[in-house]
Motif scaffolding. Structure first.
Motif, mmCIF file in Angstrom:
data_model
loop_
_atom_site.group_PDB
_atom_site.id
_atom_site.type_symbol
_atom_site.label_atom_id
_atom_site.label_comp_id
_atom_site.label_asym_id
_atom_site.label_seq_id
_atom_site.Cartn_x
_atom_site.Cartn_y
_atom_site.Cartn_z
ATOM 1 N N SER A 22 1.153 4.035 -3.064
ATOM 2 C CA SER A 22 0.887 5.446 -2.807
ATOM 3 C C SER A 22 2.020 6.323 -3.317
ATOM 4 O O SER A 22 1.782 7.358 -3.946
ATOM 5 N N THR B 171 0.832 -1.205 0.000
ATOM 6 C CA THR B 171 0.000 0.000 0.000
ATOM 7 C C THR B 171 0.868 1.257 0.000
ATOM 8 O O THR B 171 0.613 2.207 -0.741
ATOM 9 N N GLN C 140 2.506 9.126 -7.221
ATOM 10 C CA GLN C 140 2.905 10.533 -7.320
ATOM 11 C C GLN C 140 3.394 10.831 -8.742
ATOM 12 O O GLN C 140 3.819 9.936 -9.458
#
Length: 75
Positions: free
Chosen positions: A25, A21, A29
């Motif tokens: 994440s 996770t 970006q």
């Protein structure tokens, strides 16, 4: 080429799902190139596998054999 962004993820007694996770994440970006540092604070880590399509992303891992606490792990 130096990374435009570096993310440091400190892990202590976490599951592979938490690592996946966090990795997803950071990869989401928009900055490239990006470097992700996973640091096992009291836990040895296996380098996470990068999913397809993650050009410009590098992963570094490190660990301390003992839990140094939040402040110690960040230093």
């Amino acid at each position: 080429m130096s990374p435009e962004a570096v993310a440091v993820v400190m892990i202590s007694n976490r599951t592979d799902e938490v690592v996946r996770t966090a990795l997803a994440s950071v990869i989401a970006q928009t900055h490239r190139p990006i470097e992700i540092v996973f640091y096992g604070n009291g836990a040895e880590l296996e380098p996470p596998e990068l999913p397809e399509g993650t050009a410009g992303v590098s992963v570094i891992t490190g660990h301390s054999p003992e839990n140094l606490g939040v402040a110690g792990g960040r230093n």
